[in-house]
Design a protein around this motif. Structure first.
Motif, PDB file in Angstrom:
ATOM      1  N   HIS A 115       0.783  -1.069  -0.159  1.00 52.11           N
ATOM      2  CA  HIS A 115       0.033   0.014  -0.034  1.00 52.11           C
ATOM      3  C   HIS A 115       0.768   1.196  -0.032  1.00 52.11           C
ATOM      4  CE1 HIS A 115      -2.839   3.213   1.099  1.00 52.11           C
ATOM      5  NE2 HIS A 115      -2.185   3.241   2.407  1.00 52.11           N
ATOM      6  N   LEU A 116       1.734   1.177   0.721  1.00 49.30           N
ATOM      7  CA  LEU A 116       3.003   2.443   0.715  1.00 49.30           C
ATOM      8  C   LEU A 116       3.574   2.612  -0.394  1.00 49.30           C
ATOM      9  CD1 LEU A 116       4.366   2.145   4.327  1.00 49.30           C
ATOM     10  CD2 LEU A 116       2.639   3.767   3.598  1.00 49.30           C
ATOM     11  N   ILE A 117       3.807   1.595  -1.034  1.00 47.17           N
ATOM     12  CA  ILE A 117       4.396   1.570  -2.650  1.00 47.17           C
ATOM     13  C   ILE A 117       3.327   2.190  -3.470  1.00 47.17           C
ATOM     14  CG2 ILE A 117       5.134   0.285  -4.510  1.00 47.17           C
ATOM     15  CD1 ILE A 117       6.473  -1.473  -2.486  1.00 47.17           C
ATOM     16  N   ASP A 118       2.068   1.892  -3.460  1.00 47.77           N
ATOM     17  CA  ASP A 118       1.278   2.409  -4.147  1.00 47.77           C
ATOM     18  C   ASP A 118       0.846   3.907  -4.218  1.00 47.77           C
ATOM     19  OD1 ASP A 118       0.625  -0.101  -5.244  1.00 47.77           O
ATOM     20  OD2 ASP A 118      -1.088  -0.565  -4.004  1.00 47.77           O
ATOM     21  N   SER A 119       0.979   4.364  -2.657  1.00 43.57           N
ATOM     22  CA  SER A 119       0.886   5.599  -2.401  1.00 43.57           C
ATOM     23  C   SER A 119       2.144   6.329  -2.824  1.00 43.57           C
ATOM     24  CB  SER A 119       0.996   5.703  -0.655  1.00 43.57           C
ATOM     25  OG  SER A 119       0.911   7.028  -0.105  1.00 43.57           O
ATOM     26  N   ALA A 120       3.416   5.872  -2.859  1.00 38.75           N
ATOM     27  CA  ALA A 120       4.496   6.463  -3.440  1.00 38.75           C
ATOM     28  C   ALA A 120       4.186   6.842  -5.019  1.00 38.75           C
ATOM     29  CB  ALA A 120       5.799   5.855  -3.057  1.00 38.75           C
ATOM     30  N   SER A 121       3.726   5.725  -5.480  1.00 40.11           N
ATOM     31  CA  SER A 121       3.395   5.694  -6.974  1.00 40.11           C
ATOM     32  C   SER A 121       2.545   6.970  -7.404  1.00 40.11           C
ATOM     33  CB  SER A 121       2.934   4.348  -7.576  1.00 40.11           C
ATOM     34  OG  SER A 121       2.854   4.416  -8.824  1.00 40.11           O
ATOM     35  N   ASN A 122       1.392   6.789  -6.439  1.00 40.51           N
ATOM     36  CA  ASN A 122       0.332   7.943  -6.876  1.00 40.51           C
ATOM     37  C   ASN A 122       0.971   9.402  -6.576  1.00 40.51           C
ATOM     38  OD1 ASN A 122      -2.783   6.976  -7.661  1.00 40.51           O
ATOM     39  ND2 ASN A 122      -1.553   5.190  -6.544  1.00 40.51           N
ATOM     40  N   ASN A 123       1.758   9.548  -5.238  1.00 45.16           N
ATOM     41  CA  ASN A 123       2.088  10.716  -4.923  1.00 45.16           C
ATOM     42  C   ASN A 123       3.313  11.289  -5.414  1.00 45.16           C
ATOM     43  OD1 ASN A 123       0.547  12.197  -2.646  1.00 45.16           O
ATOM     44  ND2 ASN A 123       0.618   9.941  -1.837  1.00 45.16           N
ATOM     45  N   HIS A 124       4.254  10.449  -6.239  1.00 47.19           N
ATOM     46  CA  HIS A 124       5.144  10.793  -7.177  1.00 47.19           C
ATOM     47  C   HIS A 124       4.408  11.864  -8.215  1.00 47.19           C
ATOM     48  CE1 HIS A 124       7.597   9.679 -10.898  1.00 47.19           C
ATOM     49  NE2 HIS A 124       8.637  10.426 -10.166  1.00 47.19           N
ATOM     50  N   GLN A 125       3.310  10.953  -8.913  1.00 47.34           N
ATOM     51  CA  GLN A 125       2.988  11.765 -10.003  1.00 47.34           C
ATOM     52  C   GLN A 125       2.145  13.265  -9.316  1.00 47.34           C
ATOM     53  OE1 GLN A 125       1.943  10.721 -13.343  1.00 47.34           O
ATOM     54  NE2 GLN A 125       3.473   9.190 -13.145  1.00 47.34           N
ATOM     55  N   ARG A 126       1.651  13.233  -8.437  1.00 36.47           N
ATOM     56  CA  ARG A 126       1.301  14.211  -7.847  1.00 36.47           C
ATOM     57  C   ARG A 126       2.041  15.452  -7.218  1.00 36.47           C
ATOM     58  NH1 ARG A 126      -2.494  11.012  -3.349  1.00 36.47           N
ATOM     59  NH2 ARG A 126      -4.123  10.232  -5.027  1.00 36.47           N
ATOM     60  N   PHE A 127       3.428  15.204  -6.931  1.00 40.23           N
ATOM     61  CA  PHE A 127       4.270  16.101  -6.525  1.00 40.23           C
ATOM     62  C   PHE A 127       4.919  16.495  -7.841  1.00 40.23           C
ATOM     63  CE2 PHE A 127       5.720  13.470  -2.405  1.00 40.23           C
ATOM     64  CZ  PHE A 127       4.301  13.899  -1.973  1.00 40.23           C
TER      65      PHE A 127
ATOM     66  N   PHE B  82      -6.275  15.548  -8.420  1.00 43.85           N
ATOM     67  CA  PHE B  82      -5.627  14.455  -8.790  1.00 43.85           C
ATOM     68  C   PHE B  82      -6.520  13.121  -8.777  1.00 43.85           C
ATOM     69  CE2 PHE B  82      -2.398  16.884  -6.704  1.00 43.85           C
ATOM     70  CZ  PHE B  82      -1.525  17.379  -7.620  1.00 43.85           C
ATOM     71  N   PRO B  83      -6.556  12.350  -9.477  1.00 41.14           N
ATOM     72  CA  PRO B  83      -7.205  10.941  -9.336  1.00 41.14           C
ATOM     73  C   PRO B  83      -7.024  10.198  -8.003  1.00 41.14           C
ATOM     74  CG  PRO B  83      -5.587  10.694 -11.160  1.00 41.14           C
ATOM     75  CD  PRO B  83      -5.515  12.285 -10.424  1.00 41.14           C
ATOM     76  N   GLY B  84      -7.942   9.880  -7.311  1.00 43.63           N
ATOM     77  CA  GLY B  84      -7.575   8.928  -6.049  1.00 43.63           C
ATOM     78  C   GLY B  84      -7.415   7.504  -6.565  1.00 43.63           C
ATOM     79  N   TYR B  85      -7.490   6.560  -5.985  1.00 46.48           N
ATOM     80  CA  TYR B  85      -7.284   5.238  -6.204  1.00 46.48           C
ATOM     81  C   TYR B  85      -7.840   4.472  -4.989  1.00 46.48           C
ATOM     82  CZ  TYR B  85      -3.191   4.910  -3.048  1.00 46.48           C
ATOM     83  OH  TYR B  85      -2.380   5.199  -2.020  1.00 46.48           O
ATOM     84  N   GLU B  86      -8.375   3.137  -5.450  1.00 55.54           N
ATOM     85  CA  GLU B  86      -8.922   1.981  -4.810  1.00 55.54           C
ATOM     86  C   GLU B  86      -8.008   1.259  -3.863  1.00 55.54           C
ATOM     87  OE1 GLU B  86     -12.586   0.311  -6.303  1.00 55.54           O
ATOM     88  OE2 GLU B  86     -12.093   1.559  -8.171  1.00 55.54           O
TER      89      GLU B  86
ATOM     90  N   PHE C 164      11.889   3.973  -3.736  1.00 54.82           N
ATOM     91  CA  PHE C 164      10.756   4.954  -4.235  1.00 54.82           C
ATOM     92  C   PHE C 164      10.803   6.074  -3.147  1.00 54.82           C
ATOM     93  CE2 PHE C 164       6.811   4.208  -7.091  1.00 54.82           C
ATOM     94  CZ  PHE C 164       7.004   5.640  -7.402  1.00 54.82           C
ATOM     95  N   ASN C 165      10.887   5.937  -2.052  1.00 55.03           N
ATOM     96  CA  ASN C 165      10.777   7.055  -0.869  1.00 55.03           C
ATOM     97  C   ASN C 165      12.031   7.895  -1.030  1.00 55.03           C
ATOM     98  OD1 ASN C 165       7.988   7.174   0.443  1.00 55.03           O
ATOM     99  ND2 ASN C 165       8.446   5.060   0.242  1.00 55.03           N
ATOM    100  N   LEU C 166      13.090   7.372  -1.112  1.00 54.65           N
ATOM    101  CA  LEU C 166      14.269   8.412  -1.296  1.00 54.65           C
ATOM    102  C   LEU C 166      14.065   9.254  -2.475  1.00 54.65           C
ATOM    103  CD1 LEU C 166      17.143   5.926  -0.004  1.00 54.65           C
ATOM    104  CD2 LEU C 166      15.824   7.630   1.260  1.00 54.65           C
ATOM    105  N   HIS C 167      13.708   8.564  -3.751  1.00 54.52           N
ATOM    106  CA  HIS C 167      13.454   9.470  -4.817  1.00 54.52           C
ATOM    107  C   HIS C 167      12.319  10.583  -4.512  1.00 54.52           C
ATOM    108  CE1 HIS C 167      13.369  10.861  -8.996  1.00 54.52           C
ATOM    109  NE2 HIS C 167      11.760  10.452  -8.960  1.00 54.52           N
TER     110      HIS C 167
ATOM    111  N   GLN D 195     -10.695  15.009  -0.395  1.00 48.29           N
ATOM    112  CA  GLN D 195     -11.211  13.636  -0.888  1.00 48.29           C
ATOM    113  C   GLN D 195      -9.861  12.573  -0.891  1.00 48.29           C
ATOM    114  OE1 GLN D 195     -12.851  13.760  -4.596  1.00 48.29           O
ATOM    115  NE2 GLN D 195     -13.809  15.916  -4.203  1.00 48.29           N
ATOM    116  N   ILE D 196      -8.624  13.250  -1.040  1.00 51.60           N
ATOM    117  CA  ILE D 196      -7.400  12.177  -1.249  1.00 51.60           C
ATOM    118  C   ILE D 196      -6.573  12.433  -0.142  1.00 51.60           C
ATOM    119  CG2 ILE D 196      -7.867  12.100  -3.737  1.00 51.60           C
ATOM    120  CD1 ILE D 196      -5.210  14.099  -3.994  1.00 51.60           C
TER     121      ILE D 196
END
Length: 159
Positions: A45-57, A68-72, A97-100, A124-125
């Motif tokens: 889940h934390l990898i998914d969060s990193a992936s989504n937040n990478h895009q957001r940042f 931004f889009p959310g995710y299930e 991922f998190n160091l990046h 929402q997100i």
């Protein structure tokens, strides 16, 4: 200051990765309680969060809003079958991922981080949500991400 947030974030990632790697494969696979995620699934889940937040940042640095889009989350974890991944591989991916993300946070311009955005969907997100009618900043989103990560690390590491 953002520098302090990034330094603390990096230290948290490095120390937590080392502690997680001391867990056995069996321990990482065991759910914390009936119906709860295992350590593997939380890290997934934390990898998914990193992936989504990478895009957001990244996107937030050249847009005028924070929409931004959310995710299930449950479906993402279930679909990717993190429970079948080798524990050291998951921890290494999470760490890298998190160091990046820390690198992105550190090198984002202060003007972009602090720019007030009227349009956002952090109500929402966000982990700690702010009102839809309150302005938001990229820095808030970054700090919120770190808070979310630390919350889940407490679950994994039993703090």
């Amino acid at each position: 200051m953002m520098e302090d947030v990034v330094e603390d974030f990096r230290r948290t990632v490095e120390e937590s990765a080392a502690r997680m790697l001391s867990m056995t494969e069996d321990a990482s696979r065991s759910p914390r309680a009936e119906g709860k995620w295992s350590a593997k699934e939380i890290v997934g889940h934390l990898i998914d969060s990193a992936s989504n937040n990478h895009q957001r940042f990244v996107r937030a640095q050249f847009t005028d809003d924070l929409v931004f889009p959310g995710y299930e989350q449950e479906r993402w974890v279930r679909t990717q079958r993190y429970d079948e991944e080798p524990w050291p591989l998951l921890v290494a991916l999470w760490r890298s991922f998190n160091l990046h993300l820390a690198h992105i946070m550190e090198h984002s311009s202060e003007a972009e981080r602090l720019k007030s955005r009227e349009r956002h969907n952090l109500d929402q997100i966000g982990w700690i949500r702010i009102g839809a009618n309150e302005p938001a900043t990229l820095e808030y989103l970054m700090r919120d991400y770190v808070g979310h990560l630390k919350n889940h690390l407490r679950q994994i590491l039993g703090e």
